[in-house]
Every structure is written in structure tokens, then in C-alpha cells.
Design a protein around this motif. Structure first.
Motif, PDB file in Angstrom:
ATOM      1  N   GLU A 205       0.813  -1.213   0.000  1.00  0.00           N
ATOM      2  CA  GLU A 205       0.000   0.000   0.000  1.00  0.00           C
ATOM      3  C   GLU A 205       0.849   1.266   0.000  1.00  0.00           C
ATOM      4  O   GLU A 205       0.342   2.353  -0.276  1.00  0.00           O
ATOM      5  CB  GLU A 205      -0.947  -0.003   1.202  1.00  0.00           C
ATOM      6  CG  GLU A 205      -2.067  -1.031   1.066  1.00  0.00           C
ATOM      7  CD  GLU A 205      -3.086  -0.921   2.176  1.00  0.00           C
ATOM      8  OE1 GLU A 205      -2.709  -0.491   3.283  1.00  0.00           O
ATOM      9  OE2 GLU A 205      -4.258  -1.269   1.937  1.00  0.00           O
ATOM     10  N   LYS A 206       2.147   1.143   0.283  1.00  0.00           N
ATOM     11  CA  LYS A 206       3.034   2.305   0.227  1.00  0.00           C
ATOM     12  C   LYS A 206       3.397   2.679  -1.209  1.00  0.00           C
ATOM     13  O   LYS A 206       3.803   3.802  -1.475  1.00  0.00           O
ATOM     14  CB  LYS A 206       4.329   2.027   1.001  1.00  0.00           C
ATOM     15  CG  LYS A 206       4.157   1.867   2.498  1.00  0.00           C
ATOM     16  CD  LYS A 206       5.488   1.446   3.103  1.00  0.00           C
ATOM     17  CE  LYS A 206       5.331   1.101   4.577  1.00  0.00           C
ATOM     18  NZ  LYS A 206       6.597   0.572   5.137  1.00  0.00           N
ATOM     19  N   LEU A 207       3.276   1.725  -2.118  1.00  0.00           N
ATOM     20  CA  LEU A 207       3.705   1.962  -3.493  1.00  0.00           C
ATOM     21  C   LEU A 207       2.686   2.814  -4.233  1.00  0.00           C
ATOM     22  O   LEU A 207       1.480   2.592  -4.141  1.00  0.00           O
ATOM     23  CB  LEU A 207       3.897   0.626  -4.222  1.00  0.00           C
ATOM     24  CG  LEU A 207       4.929  -0.330  -3.595  1.00  0.00           C
ATOM     25  CD1 LEU A 207       5.016  -1.613  -4.407  1.00  0.00           C
ATOM     26  CD2 LEU A 207       6.304   0.336  -3.516  1.00  0.00           C
ATOM     27  N   MET A 208       3.163   3.769  -5.007  1.00  0.00           N
ATOM     28  CA  MET A 208       2.285   4.720  -5.672  1.00  0.00           C
ATOM     29  C   MET A 208       1.428   4.072  -6.754  1.00  0.00           C
ATOM     30  O   MET A 208       0.330   4.516  -7.041  1.00  0.00           O
ATOM     31  CB  MET A 208       3.126   5.841  -6.295  1.00  0.00           C
ATOM     32  CG  MET A 208       3.905   6.671  -5.292  1.00  0.00           C
ATOM     33  SD  MET A 208       2.836   7.576  -4.153  1.00  0.00           S
ATOM     34  CE  MET A 208       2.055   8.719  -5.293  1.00  0.00           C
ATOM     35  N   ASN A 209       1.942   2.982  -7.373  1.00  0.00           N
ATOM     36  CA  ASN A 209       1.218   2.391  -8.506  1.00  0.00           C
ATOM     37  C   ASN A 209       0.320   1.233  -8.108  1.00  0.00           C
ATOM     38  O   ASN A 209      -0.180   0.512  -8.961  1.00  0.00           O
ATOM     39  CB  ASN A 209       2.216   1.913  -9.569  1.00  0.00           C
ATOM     40  CG  ASN A 209       3.164   0.841  -9.037  1.00  0.00           C
ATOM     41  OD1 ASN A 209       3.301   0.698  -7.824  1.00  0.00           O
ATOM     42  ND2 ASN A 209       3.803   0.106  -9.921  1.00  0.00           N
ATOM     43  N   VAL A 210       0.092   1.035  -6.826  1.00  0.00           N
ATOM     44  CA  VAL A 210      -0.765  -0.056  -6.374  1.00  0.00           C
ATOM     45  C   VAL A 210      -2.219   0.390  -6.374  1.00  0.00           C
ATOM     46  O   VAL A 210      -2.570   1.415  -5.782  1.00  0.00           O
ATOM     47  CB  VAL A 210      -0.358  -0.533  -4.968  1.00  0.00           C
ATOM     48  CG1 VAL A 210      -1.423  -1.447  -4.376  1.00  0.00           C
ATOM     49  CG2 VAL A 210       0.965  -1.272  -5.035  1.00  0.00           C
ATOM     50  N   THR A 211      -3.071  -0.362  -7.067  1.00  0.00           N
ATOM     51  CA  THR A 211      -4.503  -0.097  -7.079  1.00  0.00           C
ATOM     52  C   THR A 211      -5.220  -1.260  -6.404  1.00  0.00           C
ATOM     53  O   THR A 211      -4.701  -2.373  -6.353  1.00  0.00           O
ATOM     54  CB  THR A 211      -5.019   0.052  -8.523  1.00  0.00           C
ATOM     55  OG1 THR A 211      -4.705  -1.144  -9.261  1.00  0.00           O
ATOM     56  CG2 THR A 211      -4.359   1.242  -9.201  1.00  0.00           C
TER      57      THR A 211
END
Length: 260
Positions: A205-211
Motif C-alpha cells: 500500500e506504500k507503493l504509488m502504482n498499487v490499485t
């Protein structure tokens, strides 16, 4: 005792959290290491014998056993096994430790493969000693050479070809996969295991590209709701962001079909 000090706790989701500068540096180093590891292919010209691989492994294994990481982890395993409704583990699967004789000759890749393997072996041995039951050891790594497989046999591992290990997972299985791609986790967690050791939901959930609809996040969220967790102690970034998810016996074991 707070979670940072080693207490087992119900997984909770944290939103709106900022990432400290030191943590950002750790993440950047992890991404660099993953980029190096992702380019690994089976070595077409293996140079090491199984005996030579074993000699190097024994050296790394000694480093692991005297490390503070292993000392802390043993305490956590003891606490987890003391929980009366913990899972009964009969098989343990190690996913993608990396080749022991990498084609690019990288010492980082080789040490990482051996350190993760040493950690996996000792965790399983610890669980065996506490339960009094034999646990089958399985390893799956597409970058293995035949010599790598022979070495794994010496350690008592059954080597399976990808994706064979994914179908072996059930509620009595320990799944150990450090810094895997989310798609790999999705396939491995189609049936939730008894224990999962890998990158936790918070890390993704920290990653910007995670949906929310990415493959693999569904199983992560199911474990997030049902399992206890413990932060796996780090060792020179090799286990950074790794979490131990510990299933409570009797909770519903949902199956999440892997994405096409």
C-alpha cells in the motif's frame, strides 16, 4: 509491549502514513536489489559443484545463526507457537530464493540466496522442534541449475518446477517468499496458508502504482483481516519490509482464485 517490541497483534491497516527519509532509502535499496535479482536466469555454464555450494552455504548459515535477526525471530516463533489456536504446519514452501551459482557471478545474489535458504531451513527446524512433527520442505526457483537442485537435495528439500508449488498450498502450509512480485504472491496465495512470510499488505500500500484490484492484494487483505502478524527482523536489507502472517486455527480459510 508494543508491536515494535515483538508482540503478536491483530493486523490493522494504516492510511495516510508518511514514509521517513531512512525508510525511503531502505526502499530504494530494496528496489535496486530487486532489479538485480529480477534479471537472474539459469546459468548455462555452472562453475560450482554441489560440494562447493555447500561450503559457501555453511559459512553463510553460521552468520545467520549468530545474527540478531535470528535471535529475535526465534523469540517470535516461540511466542507464536505458544498460541493454542495457531496453525498445524505439515509442509513448508520456499519460493524464489535465487540461484546459488548465478550466471552474472553476483556475490549479492549468491549471498541472498544462501541467507534466505538458511533462514527458511532454520525456521522450519524451529517449528519442528516445537511441534514434535516432521515438516516437509519444498523449494521452487526457476533459476536453479541441476547442481543447485542437487545441493537442495542435500539440505533435505524437494525441488519442484514452477508453478508446481503453488498448487501444494493449503491451511497446513508455511509459504516463505521474500520480495516476490505481487503476481507470484497471487498464485501462491490462491489458497491461504497456515503461515505466510513475505512482503505484507502495508508494504504494497506504500507503493504509488498499487490499485485495489491488483492481483495478489485480495489474499493479502484476507490475511489482513484474519491473521496475526509479526514484523520479520531485517538483516542488511535482505528481509526489509517482510512480515510473518500467522493463521488462527478455526478461522475460515478463503480461496482467492489467481488473476488470469
Amino acid at each position: 509491549m508494543g508491536q515494535e517490541e515483538g508482540e503478536w497483534s491483530q493486523v490493522t491497516r494504516k492510511r495516510g502514513r508518511t514514509v521517513p527519509e531512512q525508510q525511503q532509502q531502505h526502499q530504494q535499496q530494496q528496489l535496486k536489489d530487486q532489479a538485480l535479482l529480477s534479471g537472474i536466469h539459469p546459468n548455462p555454464k555452472p562453475e560450482l559443484t554441489a560440494a562447493e555450494i555447500r561450503k559457501f552455504h555453511d559459512q553463510v548459515d553460521q552468520e545467520w545463526r549468530i545474527s540478531g535477526c535470528w535471535q529475535k525471530l526465534q523469540e517470535a516463533l516461540l511466542e507464536g507457537c505458544a498460541t493454542p489456536d495457531g496453525p498445524l504446519i505439515t509442509a513448508a514452501i520456499c519460493l524464489g530464493p535465487g540461484p546459488f551459482d548465478p550466471a552474472n557471478g553476483s556475490l549479492l545474489v549468491k549471498r541472498t540466496a544462501h541467507m534466505q535458504t538458511a533462514a527458511f531451513w532454520s525456521i522450519v527446524a524451529n517449528l519442528e522442534s516445537q511441534s514434535g512433527r516432521r515438516i516437509k520442505r519444498i523449494v521452487q526457483e526457476p533459476g536453479f541449475t541441476q547442481v543447485d537442485k542437487e545441493f537442495c537435495g542435500e539440505l533435505g528439500f524437494d525441488v519442484v518446477d514452477t508453478p508446481g508449488a503453488f498448487t501444494m498450498v493449503d491451511s497446513t502450509t508455511l509459504v516463505f517468499g521474500i520480495h516476490m512480485e505481487l503476481q507470484t504472491y497471487a498464485e501462491a496465495l490462491a489458497t491461504l496458508p497456515g503461515i505466510f512470510i513475505g512482503s505484507g499488505l502495508d508494504e504494497w500500500e506504500k507503493l504509488m502504482n498499487v490499485t485495489p484490484d491488483l492481483p495478489g492484494l485480495g489474499p493479502m487483505r484476507e490475511m489482513d483481516a484474519m491473521y496475526e502478524k509479526f514484523a520479520f527482523p531485517d538483516l542488511n536489507y535482505m528481509f526489509y519490509g517482510t512480515t510473518v502472517y500467522w493463521r488462527r486455527r478455526g478461522c475460515e480459510n478463503l480461496a482467492t482464485p489467481p488473476a488470469n
